[in-house]
Motif scaffolding. Sequence first.
Motif, PDB file in Angstrom:
ATOM      1  N   TYR A 352       5.816   2.489   3.898  1.00 23.92           N
ATOM      2  CA  TYR A 352       6.849   1.457   3.780  1.00 23.92           C
ATOM      3  C   TYR A 352       6.247   0.065   3.938  1.00 23.92           C
ATOM      4  O   TYR A 352       6.503  -0.834   3.130  1.00 23.92           O
ATOM      5  CB  TYR A 352       7.935   1.683   4.823  1.00 23.92           C
ATOM      6  N   PHE A 353       5.462  -0.123   5.002  1.00 20.54           N
ATOM      7  CA  PHE A 353       4.885  -1.453   5.231  1.00 20.54           C
ATOM      8  C   PHE A 353       3.864  -1.791   4.144  1.00 20.54           C
ATOM      9  O   PHE A 353       3.709  -2.961   3.781  1.00 20.54           O
ATOM     10  CB  PHE A 353       4.244  -1.523   6.611  1.00 20.54           C
ATOM     11  N   THR A 356       5.965  -2.958   1.315  1.00 23.09           N
ATOM     12  CA  THR A 356       6.487  -4.292   1.615  1.00 23.09           C
ATOM     13  C   THR A 356       5.409  -5.352   1.444  1.00 23.09           C
ATOM     14  O   THR A 356       5.691  -6.502   1.081  1.00 23.09           O
ATOM     15  CB  THR A 356       7.052  -4.323   3.042  1.00 23.09           C
ATOM     16  N   THR A 357       4.137  -4.983   1.731  1.00 21.23           N
ATOM     17  CA  THR A 357       3.044  -5.928   1.513  1.00 21.23           C
ATOM     18  C   THR A 357       2.956  -6.355   0.052  1.00 21.23           C
ATOM     19  O   THR A 357       2.581  -7.491  -0.259  1.00 21.23           O
ATOM     20  CB  THR A 357       1.723  -5.282   1.951  1.00 21.23           C
ATOM     21  N   VAL A 361       9.995  -9.198   1.112  1.00 19.18           N
ATOM     22  CA  VAL A 361      11.394  -8.952   1.478  1.00 19.18           C
ATOM     23  C   VAL A 361      12.255 -10.053   0.875  1.00 19.18           C
ATOM     24  O   VAL A 361      11.821 -11.193   0.703  1.00 19.18           O
ATOM     25  CB  VAL A 361      11.575  -8.902   3.009  1.00 19.18           C
ATOM     26  N   SER A 377       6.300 -12.642   5.273  1.00 18.37           N
ATOM     27  CA  SER A 377       6.674 -11.226   5.263  1.00 18.37           C
ATOM     28  C   SER A 377       5.516 -10.353   4.799  1.00 18.37           C
ATOM     29  O   SER A 377       5.272  -9.272   5.352  1.00 18.37           O
ATOM     30  CB  SER A 377       7.892 -11.021   4.367  1.00 18.37           C
ATOM     31  N   ARG A 378       4.778 -10.814   3.804  1.00 17.35           N
ATOM     32  CA  ARG A 378       3.644 -10.017   3.326  1.00 17.35           C
ATOM     33  C   ARG A 378       2.533  -9.935   4.381  1.00 17.35           C
ATOM     34  O   ARG A 378       1.902  -8.890   4.562  1.00 17.35           O
ATOM     35  CB  ARG A 378       3.103 -10.609   2.030  1.00 17.35           C
ATOM     36  N   ALA A 381       3.734  -7.527   7.133  1.00 16.38           N
ATOM     37  CA  ALA A 381       3.663  -6.136   6.667  1.00 16.38           C
ATOM     38  C   ALA A 381       2.225  -5.659   6.546  1.00 16.38           C
ATOM     39  O   ALA A 381       1.899  -4.517   6.904  1.00 16.38           O
ATOM     40  CB  ALA A 381       4.386  -6.007   5.320  1.00 16.38           C
ATOM     41  N   LEU A 419      11.764  -7.339   9.518  1.00 18.98           N
ATOM     42  CA  LEU A 419      11.669  -7.580   8.078  1.00 18.98           C
ATOM     43  C   LEU A 419      13.026  -7.404   7.397  1.00 18.98           C
ATOM     44  O   LEU A 419      13.376  -8.150   6.464  1.00 18.98           O
ATOM     45  CB  LEU A 419      10.646  -6.626   7.461  1.00 18.98           C
TER      46      LEU A 419
END
Length: 470
Positions: A352-353, A356-357, A361, A377-378, A381, A419
């Motif tokens: 998931y992370f 998300t990278t 988000v 956010s990146r 993550a 996030l």
Amino acid sequence: MTSSTPKLRDGITPAPQSPAEIRAERRRIIESIRALRRFLDKRRAFELADRRRLNREARDRSRAEAAHAEELSHIKEKQAQQERSLTQDLDSLDGKREQQETRALAVLRREFIERRLRNTPLTVSELNGFGTGLIRDLAAQGISTAADFTRVTWDRAPNGKGGNVLYIHRTDGHRVHINGIGQHRSGPLMEWRQAALTRAEARAPRTLPPDERHRISEIIKAERARLRKELSKASLTAEDARTQATQRHTETLELLATTEHEAARLAAERRAEFDAMAEQLLALQSELSAHVDRHGDAGRRIRRAQRRALRPIPALPAIPSPRAPVGLAKKSDSTPAPAVRASLAWLLPIFYFGFTTVVGVGELGSNTASPGLMITSRLLALATTAELLRLWIPRRRRQTQDPMPSGTGWQATGMFLALAAAGMFADEKSDVFGAACVVSVLAALLLLAGTGLRIRPPDPVQPSRQGRTS
């Protein structure tokens, strides 16, 4: 390590007379503690190597047991196959006896019939239509008795002219043509031979003589005795093979035990050296504490080294062994808990992370996040993914298997909620500001709780020894 400072008769060390001597004495104690810590840092590698040794010994023992079991199974299977074959041969002896008697009787009848046929000559009085000249021509072609020919056939003439002629087939496989013997004379010739054959078969013996039957019985009896001897010998051979296999297995186990005893002795000596170093380290820490209590602060430059020297001995993680060490290992009061690998379920938050990278988000659909949120956010993550991989991969290996640190799950959940809250704040079309605030507060609480569990100091390995410093 012993102090070079002179002592009085009652064992009390005299106080240094100057600050320089105080600092020198304290530096000596700190350097001794550093040296011992450098040696004690090698204990974890030693324990890992010793556990690999125990795993290797257990694997060698299991392989020896498996090889021994396989060899015994092969011996048992070979014995069963041999006994089954011999038993079948024994059971078939009665049928074999009947077959031999039948064959012997057939041979006896065949010899009697052939002998009777050879004693039945071709004569003019026995064959109607045959004169002395035809009898002489037949004898010239090797046909003088009923045993010299078997049948007659029609085929082309030898020179290929004149159509088909009559051929008489001799017993040796050749066929001959006699001028003057045609269709009219072939019938009486074959009827005469058939009559001679019928008389011979009627007079042939229908039972074996007693001496021949006795001879066959003796052959079957000897064969039965031989098979029974081989059957009993198969059991003895299998037992000898099992004895030899057990002897080889015992020798292998003794060799492994000798090697294990020697390795366990060396490991126990090495572990005793580490224990002695730990005792010396605790004693030096007690001496350093006493020195600080007696003389106070020795200066800013030595203060940091002093704090590092007074740190507690790092806790050695429990490294379970597949079995108890052989021989010289000390019995512990409590059995160590078996090692538990980090669960594969941690791949879900890692994926998931990692995803998300890549996508960030608040950027899915028609939403457009701010550049700061996109970058932040990146980065968060990516950092979470790297941290989870750093913790999870070593704990999946066989040599360093261990559960994930306490509080990691709380931190991962808190980062997930953080996030999610950031994405909710970036969503301009939905009125979720209140829910985003609640989620962000919950994420902060989870992150704080997880961080607190992560930084909680470990329990000392040897509280009884560390208590001596007080």
